[in-house]
Design a protein around this motif. Structure first.
Motif, PDB file in Angstrom:
ATOM      1  N   ALA A 289       0.738  -1.196  -0.001  1.00 32.17           N
ATOM      2  CA  ALA A 289      -0.010  -0.092   0.001  1.00 32.17           C
ATOM      3  C   ALA A 289       0.846   1.123   0.162  1.00 32.17           C
ATOM      4  N   GLU A 290       0.442   2.132  -0.776  1.00 35.17           N
ATOM      5  CA  GLU A 290       1.292   3.460  -0.901  1.00 35.17           C
ATOM      6  C   GLU A 290       0.532   4.562   0.171  1.00 35.17           C
ATOM      7  N   TYR A 291       1.883   5.297   0.543  1.00 33.59           N
ATOM      8  CA  TYR A 291       1.433   6.479   1.496  1.00 33.59           C
ATOM      9  C   TYR A 291       1.800   7.768   0.981  1.00 33.59           C
ATOM     10  N   VAL A 292       0.961   8.567   0.900  1.00 28.38           N
ATOM     11  CA  VAL A 292       1.032  10.134   0.285  1.00 28.38           C
ATOM     12  C   VAL A 292       0.836  11.109   1.168  1.00 28.38           C
ATOM     13  N   ASN A 293       1.885  12.061   1.423  1.00 27.42           N
ATOM     14  CA  ASN A 293       1.826  13.115   2.231  1.00 27.42           C
ATOM     15  C   ASN A 293       1.233  14.302   1.301  1.00 27.42           C
ATOM     16  N   ASP A 294       0.035  14.904   1.824  1.00 20.89           N
ATOM     17  CA  ASP A 294      -0.525  16.139   1.224  1.00 20.89           C
ATOM     18  C   ASP A 294      -1.081  17.017   2.487  1.00 20.89           C
ATOM     19  N   SER A 295       0.167  17.418   3.061  1.00 19.38           N
ATOM     20  CA  SER A 295       0.069  17.898   4.521  1.00 19.38           C
ATOM     21  C   SER A 295      -0.385  19.418   3.979  1.00 19.38           C
ATOM     22  N   ILE A 296      -0.081  19.965   2.753  1.00 17.80           N
ATOM     23  CA  ILE A 296      -0.311  21.343   2.429  1.00 17.80           C
ATOM     24  C   ILE A 296      -1.953  21.680   2.342  1.00 17.80           C
ATOM     25  N   MET A 372      -1.331  11.888  15.322  1.00 20.43           N
ATOM     26  CA  MET A 372      -0.729  11.466  14.069  1.00 20.43           C
ATOM     27  C   MET A 372      -0.044  10.062  14.384  1.00 20.43           C
ATOM     28  N   GLU A 373       0.411   9.770  15.506  1.00 16.99           N
ATOM     29  CA  GLU A 373       0.881   8.566  15.802  1.00 16.99           C
ATOM     30  C   GLU A 373      -0.253   7.502  15.748  1.00 16.99           C
ATOM     31  N   ASP A 374      -1.118   7.768  16.397  1.00 19.91           N
ATOM     32  CA  ASP A 374      -2.506   6.879  16.423  1.00 19.91           C
ATOM     33  C   ASP A 374      -2.965   6.631  15.057  1.00 19.91           C
ATOM     34  N   ALA A 375      -2.935   7.864  14.457  1.00 18.82           N
ATOM     35  CA  ALA A 375      -3.500   7.632  12.867  1.00 18.82           C
ATOM     36  C   ALA A 375      -2.718   6.842  12.089  1.00 18.82           C
ATOM     37  N   VAL A 376      -1.390   6.889  12.028  1.00 13.37           N
ATOM     38  CA  VAL A 376      -0.575   6.156  11.340  1.00 13.37           C
ATOM     39  C   VAL A 376      -0.568   4.596  11.640  1.00 13.37           C
ATOM     40  N   GLY A 406       3.836  17.487   7.909  1.00 10.08           N
ATOM     41  CA  GLY A 406       4.201  16.508   6.789  1.00 10.08           C
ATOM     42  C   GLY A 406       5.298  15.841   7.225  1.00 10.08           C
ATOM     43  N   GLU A 407       6.324  16.462   7.948  1.00 11.15           N
ATOM     44  CA  GLU A 407       7.482  15.628   8.114  1.00 11.15           C
ATOM     45  C   GLU A 407       7.439  14.625   9.270  1.00 11.15           C
ATOM     46  N   HIS A 408       6.475  14.967  10.097  1.00  8.00           N
ATOM     47  CA  HIS A 408       6.184  14.070  11.125  1.00  8.00           C
ATOM     48  C   HIS A 408       5.388  12.808  10.510  1.00  8.00           C
ATOM     49  N   PHE A 409       4.527  13.044   9.818  1.00  7.17           N
ATOM     50  CA  PHE A 409       3.811  11.945   9.206  1.00  7.17           C
ATOM     51  C   PHE A 409       4.759  10.923   8.156  1.00  7.17           C
ATOM     52  N   LYS A 410       5.595  11.829   7.607  1.00  3.39           N
ATOM     53  CA  LYS A 410       6.680  10.952   6.808  1.00  3.39           C
ATOM     54  C   LYS A 410       7.450  10.050   7.664  1.00  3.39           C
ATOM     55  N   ALA A 411       8.031  10.572   8.799  1.00  4.38           N
ATOM     56  CA  ALA A 411       8.813  10.028   9.750  1.00  4.38           C
ATOM     57  C   ALA A 411       8.146   8.543  10.431  1.00  4.38           C
ATOM     58  N   LEU A 412       6.868   8.924  10.650  1.00  7.79           N
ATOM     59  CA  LEU A 412       6.051   7.881  11.185  1.00  7.79           C
ATOM     60  C   LEU A 412       5.704   6.641  10.201  1.00  7.79           C
ATOM     61  N   VAL A 413       5.626   7.010   8.802  1.00  7.44           N
ATOM     62  CA  VAL A 413       5.554   6.169   7.884  1.00  7.44           C
ATOM     63  C   VAL A 413       6.574   5.334   7.611  1.00  7.44           C
ATOM     64  N   LYS A 414       7.856   5.838   7.655  1.00  2.00           N
ATOM     65  CA  LYS A 414       9.162   5.324   7.417  1.00  2.00           C
ATOM     66  C   LYS A 414       9.415   4.372   8.471  1.00  2.00           C
ATOM     67  N   SER A 415       9.122   4.952   9.836  1.00  5.60           N
ATOM     68  CA  SER A 415       9.293   3.969  10.852  1.00  5.60           C
ATOM     69  C   SER A 415       8.463   2.753  11.071  1.00  5.60           C
ATOM     70  N   ALA A 416       7.204   3.100  10.762  1.00  2.46           N
ATOM     71  CA  ALA A 416       6.234   1.704  10.500  1.00  2.46           C
ATOM     72  C   ALA A 416       6.608   0.833   9.564  1.00  2.46           C
ATOM     73  N   GLU A 417       7.376   1.375   8.306  1.00  3.00           N
ATOM     74  CA  GLU A 417       7.723   0.336   7.299  1.00  3.00           C
ATOM     75  C   GLU A 417       8.737  -0.450   7.655  1.00  3.00           C
TER      76      GLU A 417
END
Length: 419
Positions: A289-296, A372-376, A406-417
């Motif tokens: 599954a892909e994860y996309v950051n659109d924090s803007i 955000m941690e809970d969300a990811v 956005g950076e927090h989301f990306k870090a959490l996704v990377k960590s989960a991966e």
């Protein structure tokens, strides 16, 4: 510029990035300086008359002040500013437009400003034109000096447009949606600020605008008019997803053509433009599954465009600071649109919870995340195809800005991966 400030007292209102740049500029000019900032630490070490604390806007009424250099982040919401004080207010953007001899492209709109500004700059450079990217994208308009032949591509926020007495040679008015109501008294005031981008154009100037924004006020401006639509027949090969980005590309192509860019070269330039961070930015894949950051995404329309750009998305993370924006368009889209295949909506406080309460469709699984941690973590459990973070809300209830979110989301996704 020197003549404008000579023997005057200039108030620098706000000492953030642009305010500090203004201070550096004025120190070399024959004028007296007054500074004002809510944060007392901002004026430490400065040997100027200063206004700080909760009443720092009292500086507006300083009888010695001739010119008020307003920084973009300063809000006058709820204040009645007398006409004699309004007449003193200017900004770096205003002075750039009034005094620069360079050709200036100004780009505004609720969404897409940074992408279009960056794309114009990229294509111009690719085609051998000298250009500089300045303005709301992070470079104060008067922070640097440029050669006369340099084309200045200036991203202009509503805050920078608020007190203008001049408009750019080419003005781009991309779109307009409900936004920044924490800064303005009404949507009408927000729109009026945006409309300054074309209000002072000359007959030799050009206005490119979304056809939906056509109005008597727009038509009464003096520049040449070029309306464009989201519904276009031409499709450009690009790394930027979504119909809205096809529109953004068309706008950029029209601007660059005015500066003599070869059409084939301009199209070739698209292949090397990767887009900007936090704008439908691919992060990683987890279990296919892909994860996309659109924090803007800070307004409902942005979240809709994100889902339309990736119609096979099954998980949407949404929510942030509640600024009183109407979410009816978004909830209707999630409930009824055939273009929406969302199966899981992960709601973040505060506005995400508000949106969740108004959804009527029983087909969408709603999860109210604590953070955000809970969300990811939840997204990793339920997402089969694609998860997009597209909050449709500002970030200030939890983060410093959308970049930090956005950076927090990306870090959490990377960590989960990696788990």
């Amino acid at each position: 510029m020197k003549d404008f400030f000579t023997n005057k007292t200039a108030l620098i209102l706000g000492l953030g990035l642009e305010g500090k740049s203004t201070l550096a500029l004025l120190r070399d000019l024959p004028c007296k300086i007054v500074v004002a900032d809510k944060n007392p630490d901002a004026v430490k070490g400065l040997n100027f008359k200063a206004y700080t604390g909760e009443n720092y806007l009292d500086a507006l009424h300083d009888s010695e002040v001739d010119v008020i250099m307003k920084s973009p982040g300063i809000s006058f919401k709820g204040l009645e500013i007398p006409a004699n004080i309004k007449a003193k207010i200017t900004s770096q953007t205003d002075l750039l437009l009034r005094f620069s001899q360079n050709k200036i492209v100004g780009i505004t709109g609720t969404k897409g400003k940074s992408t279009v500004s960056s794309l114009i700059h990229h294509v111009l450079n690719y085609c051998g034109k000298e250009s500089a990217l300045i303005g709301n994208i992070g470079v104060p308009p008067l922070a640097k000096q440029f050669a006369p032949e340099t084309i200045l591509v200036c991203e202009m926020s509503c805050h920078q447009l608020e007190y203008l007495q001049a408009s750019p040679n080419i003005a781009v008015f991309l779109n307009l949606y409900e936004e920044h109501l924490d800064h303005y008294n009404s949507f009408a005031d927000y729109r009026a600020a945006k409309e300054n981008i074309y209000l002072y154009q000359k007959e030799s100037d050009l206005l490119i605008f979304l056809d939906e924004l056509d109005s008597h006020k727009l038509r009464s401006s003096k520049g040449e008019k070029l309306p464009l639509s989201y519904e276009q027949t031409k499709t450009y090969n690009s790394r930027l997803p979504g119909k809205h980005n096809q529109y953004n590309i068309r706008v950029a192509m029209e601007v660059c053509a005015r500066f003599g860019c070869d059409k084939k070269d301009a199209i070739s330039a698209l292949e090397s433009f990767n887009g900007l961070p936090h704008r439908l930015e691919f992060v990683d894949a987890i279990n296919g599954a892909e994860y996309v950051n659109d924090s803007i995404s800070t307004i409902p329309r942005a979240a809709i465009l994100a889902v339309e750009a990736y119609p096979d998305t099954d998980t949407l993370i949404i929510g942030g600071m509640d600024r009183g924006i109407c979410y009816a368009e978004l909830t209707d889209f999630l409930d009824k649109s055939k273009k929406c295949g969302i199966m899981n909506m992960i709601a973040l406080p505060d506005s995400g919870y508000k949106i969740a309460e108004t959804l009527k469709s029983g087909r969408i699984n709603i999860y109210r995340a604590k953070n955000m941690e809970d969300a990811v973590q939840y997204a990793v459990r339920v997402t089969k195809r694609r998860c997009i973070l597209s909050p449709a809300a500002a970030s200030y209830n939890t983060y410093k800005n959308f970049e930090e979110r956005g950076e927090h989301f990306k870090a959490l996704v990377k960590s989960a991966e990696t788990k």
